[in-house]
Enzyme design. Sequence first.
Site, PDB file in Angstrom:
ATOM      1  N   HIS A  24     -47.861 -14.052 -20.268  1.00 58.74           N
ATOM      2  CA  HIS A  24     -49.041 -13.587 -21.018  1.00 58.74           C
ATOM      3  C   HIS A  24     -50.325 -14.054 -20.326  1.00 58.74           C
ATOM      4  CE1 HIS A  24     -46.209 -13.970 -24.700  1.00 58.74           C
ATOM      5  NE2 HIS A  24     -46.428 -12.676 -24.552  1.00 58.74           N
ATOM      6  N   ARG A  97     -42.536  -5.823 -18.045  1.00 58.26           N
ATOM      7  CA  ARG A  97     -41.817  -6.745 -17.149  1.00 58.26           C
ATOM      8  C   ARG A  97     -40.709  -6.037 -16.401  1.00 58.26           C
ATOM      9  NH1 ARG A  97     -40.783 -10.573 -22.125  1.00 58.26           N
ATOM     10  NH2 ARG A  97     -40.455  -8.451 -22.828  1.00 58.26           N
ATOM     11  N   SER A 135     -41.112 -14.792 -24.754  1.00 55.19           N
ATOM     12  CA  SER A 135     -41.264 -15.858 -25.756  1.00 55.19           C
ATOM     13  C   SER A 135     -39.907 -16.167 -26.381  1.00 55.19           C
ATOM     14  CB  SER A 135     -42.231 -15.417 -26.852  1.00 55.19           C
ATOM     15  OG  SER A 135     -43.493 -15.147 -26.315  1.00 55.19           O
TER      16      SER A 135
END
Length: 171
Positions: A24, A97, A135
């Site tokens: 991020h 990603r 995350s």
Amino acid sequence: MSQQHAQRVVAIYPGSFDPITYGHLDLIKRSSGLFDRLIVSILRNEAKQPLFSLEERTDMLREVATGFQNVEVDSFDGLLVDYARRRGAKVVLRGIRAVSDYEYELQMTHMNRRLNPQIETVFLMANDAYSFISSKLVKEVFRLGGDISELVPPAVLDRMLGMAAHRVSDS
Ligand code: PNS
């Protein structure tokens, strides 16, 4: 200067940020140079059970984003496109990603475009060094005792270690 150039471009970078990772942060760094203002905004989602409260996630993001003059941290609920309109943003920024992200992002982009065609979604490809970080995986690796120091900024690592120490001392 033309009218178009005089317009300030505001972008929203929305997400759960539970917690913020180096992936991020890389996106924030790169995109802060592309837009006049970047609003990193945390979704207030009562349905999800986040590891960190909204306040904690806001604090961590603010800590990590200090130094970027044009980056603001905020939160939102309801439709993203309505929030973007309220904030005067024409752009929604998302990171991709891997191919696996693409389908979900494509769906969201089309839905958001249908809801408000004035708002464009812009994608940045994650830096390859961070393309494997999420995350969710960070939380799992940490829970199982793995080293996450190269995956999250120190502000996040400290909180996670503090959280774990607190749990041990409580038990
Ligand atoms: O980090 P995440 O969890 O992938 O972020 C998802 C997010 C916050 C971008 C997405 O859930 C969202 O925009 N939610 C707001 C509700 C909304 O507008 N839904 C309709 C658009 S598909």
